[in-house]
Design a protein around this motif. Sequence first.
Motif, mmCIF file in Angstrom:
data_model
loop_
_atom_site.group_PDB
_atom_site.id
_atom_site.type_symbol
_atom_site.label_atom_id
_atom_site.label_comp_id
_atom_site.label_asym_id
_atom_site.label_seq_id
_atom_site.Cartn_x
_atom_site.Cartn_y
_atom_site.Cartn_z
ATOM 1 N N PRO A 249 0.804 -1.226 0.000
ATOM 2 C CA PRO A 249 0.000 0.000 0.000
ATOM 3 C C PRO A 249 0.838 1.278 0.000
ATOM 4 O O PRO A 249 0.549 2.214 -0.748
ATOM 5 C CB PRO A 249 -0.835 -0.132 1.271
ATOM 6 N N GLN A 250 1.890 1.321 0.810
ATOM 7 C CA GLN A 250 2.728 2.520 0.827
ATOM 8 C C GLN A 250 3.459 2.699 -0.491
ATOM 9 O O GLN A 250 3.600 3.815 -1.000
ATOM 10 C CB GLN A 250 3.743 2.444 1.974
ATOM 11 N N ALA A 251 3.932 1.602 -1.073
ATOM 12 C CA ALA A 251 4.627 1.693 -2.354
ATOM 13 C C ALA A 251 3.700 2.209 -3.446
ATOM 14 O O ALA A 251 4.093 3.030 -4.285
ATOM 15 C CB ALA A 251 5.194 0.327 -2.739
ATOM 16 N N LEU A 263 -4.399 11.838 -5.626
ATOM 17 C CA LEU A 263 -4.105 11.238 -4.335
ATOM 18 C C LEU A 263 -5.390 10.813 -3.643
ATOM 19 O O LEU A 263 -6.440 11.423 -3.836
ATOM 20 C CB LEU A 263 -3.321 12.224 -3.467
ATOM 21 N N ARG A 264 -5.309 9.797 -2.855
ATOM 22 C CA ARG A 264 -6.474 9.237 -2.171
ATOM 23 C C ARG A 264 -6.016 8.710 -0.815
ATOM 24 O O ARG A 264 -4.814 8.648 -0.551
ATOM 25 C CB ARG A 264 -7.064 8.100 -3.009
ATOM 26 N N PRO A 265 -6.936 8.353 0.062
ATOM 27 C CA PRO A 265 -6.514 7.695 1.306
ATOM 28 C C PRO A 265 -5.683 6.456 0.988
ATOM 29 O O PRO A 265 -5.846 5.836 -0.060
ATOM 30 C CB PRO A 265 -7.840 7.332 1.978
ATOM 31 N N GLN A 266 -4.799 6.094 1.910
ATOM 32 C CA GLN A 266 -3.960 4.918 1.675
ATOM 33 C C GLN A 266 -4.820 3.667 1.497
ATOM 34 O O GLN A 266 -5.756 3.433 2.259
ATOM 35 C CB GLN A 266 -2.981 4.703 2.826
ATOM 36 N N ALA A 287 10.557 -0.149 -7.375
ATOM 37 C CA ALA A 287 11.712 0.601 -6.879
ATOM 38 C C ALA A 287 11.522 1.002 -5.419
ATOM 39 O O ALA A 287 12.452 0.906 -4.608
ATOM 40 C CB ALA A 287 11.938 1.837 -7.745
ATOM 41 N N THR A 288 10.311 1.450 -5.075
ATOM 42 C CA THR A 288 10.035 1.863 -3.697
ATOM 43 C C THR A 288 10.139 0.678 -2.745
ATOM 44 O O THR A 288 10.711 0.786 -1.655
ATOM 45 C CB THR A 288 8.635 2.496 -3.599
ATOM 46 N N SER A 289 9.593 -0.452 -3.148
ATOM 47 C CA SER A 289 9.660 -1.644 -2.312
ATOM 48 C C SER A 289 11.104 -2.083 -2.114
ATOM 49 O O SER A 289 11.502 -2.513 -1.028
ATOM 50 C CB SER A 289 8.845 -2.774 -2.939
ATOM 51 N N GLU A 315 21.871 6.699 15.163
ATOM 52 C CA GLU A 315 20.528 6.223 15.494
ATOM 53 C C GLU A 315 19.785 5.905 14.203
ATOM 54 O O GLU A 315 20.008 6.567 13.171
ATOM 55 C CB GLU A 315 19.809 7.337 16.257
ATOM 56 N N VAL A 316 18.918 4.911 14.246
ATOM 57 C CA VAL A 316 18.048 4.582 13.109
ATOM 58 C C VAL A 316 16.615 4.922 13.495
ATOM 59 O O VAL A 316 16.148 4.542 14.571
ATOM 60 C CB VAL A 316 18.166 3.096 12.725
ATOM 61 N N MET A 317 15.937 5.660 12.615
ATOM 62 C CA MET A 317 14.557 6.066 12.873
ATOM 63 C C MET A 317 13.632 5.267 11.952
ATOM 64 O O MET A 317 13.670 5.420 10.728
ATOM 65 C CB MET A 317 14.377 7.566 12.659
ATOM 66 N N ILE A 318 12.829 4.412 12.540
ATOM 67 C CA ILE A 318 11.941 3.536 11.787
ATOM 68 C C ILE A 318 10.670 4.289 11.380
ATOM 69 O O ILE A 318 9.974 4.850 12.214
ATOM 70 C CB ILE A 318 11.534 2.317 12.641
ATOM 71 N N SER A 319 10.398 4.289 10.080
ATOM 72 C CA SER A 319 9.091 4.724 9.612
ATOM 73 C C SER A 319 8.301 3.456 9.300
ATOM 74 O O SER A 319 8.516 2.819 8.258
ATOM 75 C CB SER A 319 9.201 5.596 8.357
ATOM 76 N N PRO A 320 7.424 3.015 10.216
ATOM 77 C CA PRO A 320 6.724 1.734 10.007
ATOM 78 C C PRO A 320 5.765 1.851 8.827
ATOM 79 O O PRO A 320 4.743 2.530 8.898
ATOM 80 C CB PRO A 320 5.998 1.499 11.328
ATOM 81 N N ALA A 321 6.112 1.193 7.721
ATOM 82 C CA ALA A 321 5.398 1.392 6.459
ATOM 83 C C ALA A 321 4.393 0.299 6.155
ATOM 84 O O ALA A 321 3.916 0.186 5.029
ATOM 85 C CB ALA A 321 6.415 1.494 5.318
ATOM 86 N N ALA A 322 4.059 -0.501 7.149
ATOM 87 C CA ALA A 322 3.111 -1.600 6.918
ATOM 88 C C ALA A 322 1.701 -1.072 6.725
ATOM 89 O O ALA A 322 1.241 -0.194 7.465
ATOM 90 C CB ALA A 322 3.154 -2.575 8.096
#
Length: 349
Positions: A249-251, A263-266, A287-289, A315-322
């Motif tokens: 979905p994010q990709a 654009l629309r809701p995810q 490519a995004t995936s 530091e690593v900052m997680i953007s949870p893309a699920a």
Amino acid sequence: MKLSVLDLIPTRTAQTSALSLAASASQARLADALGYTRYWVAEHHNMPAVASSVPGVLIPFLAQGTSRIRFGSGGVMLPNHTPLAVAEQFALLEAMFPGRIDLGLGRAPGSDPVTSYLMRGGGADAAERFEQDVELLRELLGRGRTGVGEPVSLSLAGRPYEVRATPRATSAPDVWLLGSSGFSADLAARTGLPYVFANHFGMPGLERALATYRENYQPSDAYPEPVTILPVNVVAARDAATARRLARPQAVQMAFLRTGAPLRPQLTVEEAEAIALTTAQAELVAATSGAAVVGTPQEAAEQLRAMARRHGVDEVMISPAAGAFEADPLDRVPAREETLRLLAEELLA
């Protein structure tokens, strides 16, 4: 390894703003309990899939029920605001949550040109004043030449005038510079500020920006050494096939954004799998995936360790893309929470 969270507060099909905020509040409490270092929200405007628009309003809402994690902006788009308005917001946040507030600053508009025009009141040169506005903002917060709690002295029409962001400050938020080009890296280096490259957008130039920052770094009292965070889009699940489904979905959303599609809701996972894509969009999805960290907990942890070592970040900052399945509750995003939980088990235990 230090792990943190970047939350864009995605809004999916059938979700209201209130429900997407409830999901993020649940996620913030979980990140606090799991031992994540900080939890940042961004500033994006007029986007149907993003509810993160005003960090100064979101932070106190998300911080309810937490006890130790830092909250901040990743970031406030300073050209949209006056330095005093931002200083007042974050001075109050620091008073509410002493020692737990970060102010990340960006130079981009965080929106489309029309919305940007409305945000700035028609001011076209705001981005050109970024360096001066950053310096004034630091002074107002007590992070510049003036000390915490001291007023900033200005001269207006030849007369002295003192300005305070809040009446009796005893501490100040940490200030970070964010960017996706050499400009912010160079400015962060010259001013002795910590720096974050917008890696989660899939922008090129990470190595060059980090090299510019480190090679030109001028030590400051607060930061005698350069400090960097690497944001990464991550989806972790118990099996790799599920992780790949959750990442779609994010990709797809990014493919729509970059090809000028409406654009629309995810989308939910099921919607993202069923939608027909153009050839260009399908290539962007691939490519995004590929740029994200997607896989089992062990695979994701191994990739994150390797990235942190390769780029030498603190530091690593997680953007949870699920994404979410259609059967998931609307006031939670279980797969995003599961990503944070699984990574904590591998990297924070």
